[in-house]
Write a protein that holds these residues in place. Structure first.
Motif, PDB file in Angstrom:
ATOM      1  N   ARG A  43       0.818  -1.217   0.000  1.00  0.00           N
ATOM      2  CA  ARG A  43       0.000   0.000   0.000  1.00  0.00           C
ATOM      3  C   ARG A  43       0.850   1.264   0.000  1.00  0.00           C
ATOM      4  O   ARG A  43       0.411   2.313  -0.446  1.00  0.00           O
ATOM      5  CB  ARG A  43      -0.922  -0.011   1.226  1.00  0.00           C
ATOM      6  N   THR A  44       2.066   1.140   0.530  1.00  0.00           N
ATOM      7  CA  THR A  44       2.971   2.292   0.514  1.00  0.00           C
ATOM      8  C   THR A  44       3.311   2.643  -0.931  1.00  0.00           C
ATOM      9  O   THR A  44       3.214   3.804  -1.349  1.00  0.00           O
ATOM     10  CB  THR A  44       4.246   1.974   1.313  1.00  0.00           C
ATOM     11  N   ARG A  45       3.657   1.602  -1.715  1.00  0.00           N
ATOM     12  CA  ARG A  45       3.946   1.852  -3.129  1.00  0.00           C
ATOM     13  C   ARG A  45       2.684   2.293  -3.870  1.00  0.00           C
ATOM     14  O   ARG A  45       2.721   3.197  -4.701  1.00  0.00           O
ATOM     15  CB  ARG A  45       4.515   0.599  -3.788  1.00  0.00           C
ATOM     16  N   ALA A  46       1.551   1.659  -3.554  1.00  0.00           N
ATOM     17  CA  ALA A  46       0.309   2.000  -4.267  1.00  0.00           C
ATOM     18  C   ALA A  46      -0.107   3.445  -3.981  1.00  0.00           C
ATOM     19  O   ALA A  46      -0.624   4.135  -4.858  1.00  0.00           O
ATOM     20  CB  ALA A  46      -0.805   1.040  -3.875  1.00  0.00           C
ATOM     21  N   THR A  47       0.142   3.915  -2.755  1.00  0.00           N
ATOM     22  CA  THR A  47      -0.214   5.304  -2.425  1.00  0.00           C
ATOM     23  C   THR A  47       0.671   6.267  -3.208  1.00  0.00           C
ATOM     24  O   THR A  47       0.185   7.225  -3.805  1.00  0.00           O
ATOM     25  CB  THR A  47      -0.080   5.548  -0.905  1.00  0.00           C
ATOM     26  N   ASP A  79       4.027  15.475  -9.953  1.00  0.00           N
ATOM     27  CA  ASP A  79       5.140  15.252 -10.865  1.00  0.00           C
ATOM     28  C   ASP A  79       6.423  15.106 -10.044  1.00  0.00           C
ATOM     29  O   ASP A  79       6.879  16.067  -9.427  1.00  0.00           O
ATOM     30  CB  ASP A  79       5.229  16.453 -11.819  1.00  0.00           C
ATOM     31  N   PRO A  80       7.016  13.908 -10.040  1.00  0.00           N
ATOM     32  CA  PRO A  80       8.213  13.693  -9.207  1.00  0.00           C
ATOM     33  C   PRO A  80       9.396  14.561  -9.640  1.00  0.00           C
ATOM     34  O   PRO A  80      10.352  14.715  -8.876  1.00  0.00           O
ATOM     35  CB  PRO A  80       8.558  12.214  -9.413  1.00  0.00           C
ATOM     36  N   PHE A 123     -11.389   9.304 -12.594  1.00  0.00           N
ATOM     37  CA  PHE A 123     -10.602   8.224 -11.979  1.00  0.00           C
ATOM     38  C   PHE A 123     -10.076   7.186 -12.968  1.00  0.00           C
ATOM     39  O   PHE A 123      -9.069   6.530 -12.676  1.00  0.00           O
ATOM     40  CB  PHE A 123     -11.415   7.533 -10.880  1.00  0.00           C
ATOM     41  N   ALA A 124     -10.731   7.021 -14.131  1.00  0.00           N
ATOM     42  CA  ALA A 124     -10.258   5.988 -15.074  1.00  0.00           C
ATOM     43  C   ALA A 124      -8.779   6.192 -15.438  1.00  0.00           C
ATOM     44  O   ALA A 124      -7.986   5.252 -15.342  1.00  0.00           O
ATOM     45  CB  ALA A 124     -11.148   5.939 -16.313  1.00  0.00           C
ATOM     46  N   PRO A 125      -8.384   7.415 -15.840  1.00  0.00           N
ATOM     47  CA  PRO A 125      -6.961   7.584 -16.169  1.00  0.00           C
ATOM     48  C   PRO A 125      -6.039   7.395 -14.956  1.00  0.00           C
ATOM     49  O   PRO A 125      -4.916   6.903 -15.104  1.00  0.00           O
ATOM     50  CB  PRO A 125      -6.862   9.024 -16.681  1.00  0.00           C
ATOM     51  N   VAL A 126      -6.517   7.748 -13.769  1.00  0.00           N
ATOM     52  CA  VAL A 126      -5.694   7.571 -12.564  1.00  0.00           C
ATOM     53  C   VAL A 126      -5.477   6.083 -12.303  1.00  0.00           C
ATOM     54  O   VAL A 126      -4.373   5.647 -11.962  1.00  0.00           O
ATOM     55  CB  VAL A 126      -6.358   8.249 -11.330  1.00  0.00           C
ATOM     56  N   ARG A 127      -6.553   5.308 -12.505  1.00  0.00           N
ATOM     57  CA  ARG A 127      -6.432   3.849 -12.311  1.00  0.00           C
ATOM     58  C   ARG A 127      -5.426   3.234 -13.278  1.00  0.00           C
ATOM     59  O   ARG A 127      -4.547   2.469 -12.869  1.00  0.00           O
ATOM     60  CB  ARG A 127      -7.795   3.177 -12.556  1.00  0.00           C
ATOM     61  N   THR A 128      -5.561   3.594 -14.545  1.00  0.00           N
ATOM     62  CA  THR A 128      -4.674   3.028 -15.566  1.00  0.00           C
ATOM     63  C   THR A 128      -3.218   3.373 -15.264  1.00  0.00           C
ATOM     64  O   THR A 128      -2.339   2.516 -15.283  1.00  0.00           O
ATOM     65  CB  THR A 128      -5.041   3.602 -16.953  1.00  0.00           C
ATOM     66  N   ARG A 129      -2.989   4.639 -14.964  1.00  0.00           N
ATOM     67  CA  ARG A 129      -1.621   5.091 -14.709  1.00  0.00           C
ATOM     68  C   ARG A 129      -1.048   4.437 -13.441  1.00  0.00           C
ATOM     69  O   ARG A 129       0.115   4.072 -13.394  1.00  0.00           O
ATOM     70  CB  ARG A 129      -1.633   6.624 -14.592  1.00  0.00           C
ATOM     71  N   THR A 130      -1.883   4.270 -12.420  1.00  0.00           N
ATOM     72  CA  THR A 130      -1.430   3.609 -11.191  1.00  0.00           C
ATOM     73  C   THR A 130      -0.976   2.189 -11.500  1.00  0.00           C
ATOM     74  O   THR A 130       0.085   1.747 -11.054  1.00  0.00           O
ATOM     75  CB  THR A 130      -2.559   3.583 -10.133  1.00  0.00           C
ATOM     76  N   GLU A 131      -1.778   1.478 -12.304  1.00  0.00           N
ATOM     77  CA  GLU A 131      -1.402   0.104 -12.678  1.00  0.00           C
ATOM     78  C   GLU A 131      -0.074   0.077 -13.408  1.00  0.00           C
ATOM     79  O   GLU A 131       0.783  -0.764 -13.125  1.00  0.00           O
ATOM     80  CB  GLU A 131      -2.480  -0.520 -13.561  1.00  0.00           C
ATOM     81  N   GLU A 132       0.107   1.004 -14.347  1.00  0.00           N
ATOM     82  CA  GLU A 132       1.368   1.056 -15.091  1.00  0.00           C
ATOM     83  C   GLU A 132       2.541   1.278 -14.146  1.00  0.00           C
ATOM     84  O   GLU A 132       3.576   0.619 -14.240  1.00  0.00           O
ATOM     85  CB  GLU A 132       1.351   2.204 -16.104  1.00  0.00           C
ATOM     86  N   GLU A 145      11.428   0.960 -11.047  1.00  0.00           N
ATOM     87  CA  GLU A 145      11.448   2.379 -11.405  1.00  0.00           C
ATOM     88  C   GLU A 145      10.776   3.215 -10.303  1.00  0.00           C
ATOM     89  O   GLU A 145      11.277   4.276  -9.918  1.00  0.00           O
ATOM     90  CB  GLU A 145      10.736   2.560 -12.757  1.00  0.00           C
ATOM     91  N   LEU A 146       9.667   2.722  -9.801  1.00  0.00           N
ATOM     92  CA  LEU A 146       8.972   3.441  -8.727  1.00  0.00           C
ATOM     93  C   LEU A 146       9.876   3.548  -7.490  1.00  0.00           C
ATOM     94  O   LEU A 146      10.016   4.623  -6.892  1.00  0.00           O
ATOM     95  CB  LEU A 146       7.668   2.715  -8.381  1.00  0.00           C
ATOM     96  N   ASP A 147      10.509   2.452  -7.118  1.00  0.00           N
ATOM     97  CA  ASP A 147      11.406   2.463  -5.952  1.00  0.00           C
ATOM     98  C   ASP A 147      12.580   3.416  -6.169  1.00  0.00           C
ATOM     99  O   ASP A 147      13.051   4.069  -5.240  1.00  0.00           O
ATOM    100  CB  ASP A 147      11.920   1.054  -5.650  1.00  0.00           C
ATOM    101  N   ARG A 148      13.039   3.492  -7.421  1.00  0.00           N
ATOM    102  CA  ARG A 148      14.150   4.389  -7.728  1.00  0.00           C
ATOM    103  C   ARG A 148      13.717   5.856  -7.551  1.00  0.00           C
ATOM    104  O   ARG A 148      14.416   6.664  -6.954  1.00  0.00           O
ATOM    105  CB  ARG A 148      14.625   4.135  -9.167  1.00  0.00           C
ATOM    106  N   LEU A 149      12.516   6.169  -8.055  1.00  0.00           N
ATOM    107  CA  LEU A 149      11.976   7.529  -7.889  1.00  0.00           C
ATOM    108  C   LEU A 149      11.885   7.901  -6.407  1.00  0.00           C
ATOM    109  O   LEU A 149      12.264   9.001  -5.985  1.00  0.00           O
ATOM    110  CB  LEU A 149      10.566   7.618  -8.478  1.00  0.00           C
ATOM    111  N   LEU A 150      11.367   6.944  -5.621  1.00  0.00           N
ATOM    112  CA  LEU A 150      11.171   7.209  -4.189  1.00  0.00           C
ATOM    113  C   LEU A 150      12.517   7.377  -3.475  1.00  0.00           C
ATOM    114  O   LEU A 150      12.667   8.241  -2.611  1.00  0.00           O
ATOM    115  CB  LEU A 150      10.358   6.087  -3.544  1.00  0.00           C
TER     116      LEU A 150
END
Ligand code: AQP
Length: 330
Positions: A58-62, A72-73, A283-292, A299-304
């Motif tokens: 959930r930490t990553r999902a948030t 925008d990171p 929310f549809a685009p937010v859902r799609t982008r979250t899944e991606e 990559e997400l862990d690297r950003l964080l």
């Protein structure tokens, strides 16, 4: 640039519409004009029991939902609280400056500890607002964009900053809560006089960002309204309809009056159908982008990690000043 700080707990599988409107949608607008720090506050989440595997997930999902909703990171520092040890360290110092009675007056603690019972409610839940004060003060934030329910905690933060400054010399910026008029409290669709909250007894009135479209549709179509059958904003007499109008208005950026006009003479069913479309479009685009984003974990862990590096730098500077000011050798 002035600084803002805000955060959300990774304590659910999805953010909800209240989080989105009360906090996240404000954040995305503000990141343009501020040096913005947005935090996934996982140390706050463990003030109530969490399943360890879920918590990490959930930490990553948030974090992914923040980005998917428009943070925008490259512009904002989006990081995870436990990756910056200064939060826990400053919280300890602030604990020693907070009166027991002062902390006991926090209404969120009273509500939540009642829910858990005084033997199960943790000391961490009691000192939650003090950790929040540490979060905000470490970044010398000028403003804290939050929902109405956090006003009292930001007040406490201001008191602690002022107290520290007068006792030990000017160290902290005293922050202001930034609470959006009219939209800072979104209500439960089944119980429109209570805050929409992930810990409601049932999820029937809770709109989740990541829920599939058909689930959200069902919840909106079943939203509690009234017998009066006119579409008009009136918080006191028509809380259900007013909540739907507020949500419609914020998500479309249109004034409430223009939505009242559009639906004048029509039934609640039409308003709800309209709202189903608006929520799905948001929310549809937010859902799609979250899944991606969640599909590329590395990559997400690297950003964080890279955001945590910057956060550690800024927070570390403040913590050094604090330690020096109070005579803690390092
Ligand atoms: N219903 C809401 N309307 C407007 N803003 C809201 N916020 C929460 N609910 C509403 C704002 O969302 C941000 C993140 O809050 P959090 O992660 O601390 O979540 P929370 O307050 O724990 O959220 P819940 O769902 O209300 O959980 P419980 O039931 O555990 O208290 C904050 O800025 C908050 O104001």
């Amino acid at each position: 640039k002035p600084v803002i700080f805000s955060g959300m707990q990774p304590s659910s599988d999805s953010l909800h519409l209240g989080n989105y409107i009360g906090a996240l949608s404000q954040w995305t607008r503000m990141q343009e004009d501020y040096d913005a720090f947005f935090c996934v506050v996982n140390l706050h989440a463990i003030t109530v029991p969490q399943d360890p595997k879920d918590l990490a997930e959930r930490t990553r999902a948030t974090a992914a939902q923040y980005i998917a909703a428009g943070i925008d990171p490259a512009k904002s520092t989006l990081f995870v609280q436990s990756q910056v040890p200064a939060h826990a360290e400053l919280a300890w110092v602030l604990n020693t400056l907070t009166g027991f009675g002062e902390a006991s007056r926090m209404t969120q603690f009273k509500d939540k500890s009642q829910r858990y019972g005084s033997d199960t409610a943790s000391v961490g839940l009691f000192t939650y607002p003090i950790l929040m004060a540490a979060d905000i003060l470490l970044y010398q934030a000028n403003a804290v964009p939050v929902g109405e329910d956090q006003r009292q905690h930001v007040e406490l933060t201001r008191d602690l900053a002022t107290r520290f400054n007068s006792r030990f010399g000017d160290t902290f910026v005293v922050p202001e809560a930034q609470i959006q008029q009219g939209t800072a409290k979104i209500y439960d669709l089944q119980d429109p006089t209570s805050k929409m909250s992930k810990s409601a007894e049932t999820e029937a009135g809770l709109i989740k960002v990541l829920d599939p479209a058909n689930v959200t549709k069902k919840k909106i179509m079943r939203a509690v309204t009234d017998d009066d059958a006119t579409i008009r904003f009136d918080r006191a007499e028509k809380p259900g309809v007013s909540n739907l109008l507020t949500i419609f208005s914020v998500l479309t950026g249109r004034p409430v009056a223009s939505i009242e006009d559009e639906f004048a003479g029509r039934g609640y069913g039409d308003l709800k159908k309209g709202l189903v479309e608006v929520v799905e479009e948001t929310f549809a685009p937010v859902r799609t982008r979250t899944e991606e984003l969640l599909a590329d974990r590395a990559e997400l862990d690297r950003l964080l990690a890279s955001a945590a590096e910057r956060a550690n730098e800024v927070a570390g500077r403040t913590l050094s000043r604090v330690y020096d000011a109070i005579g803690l050798i390092r």
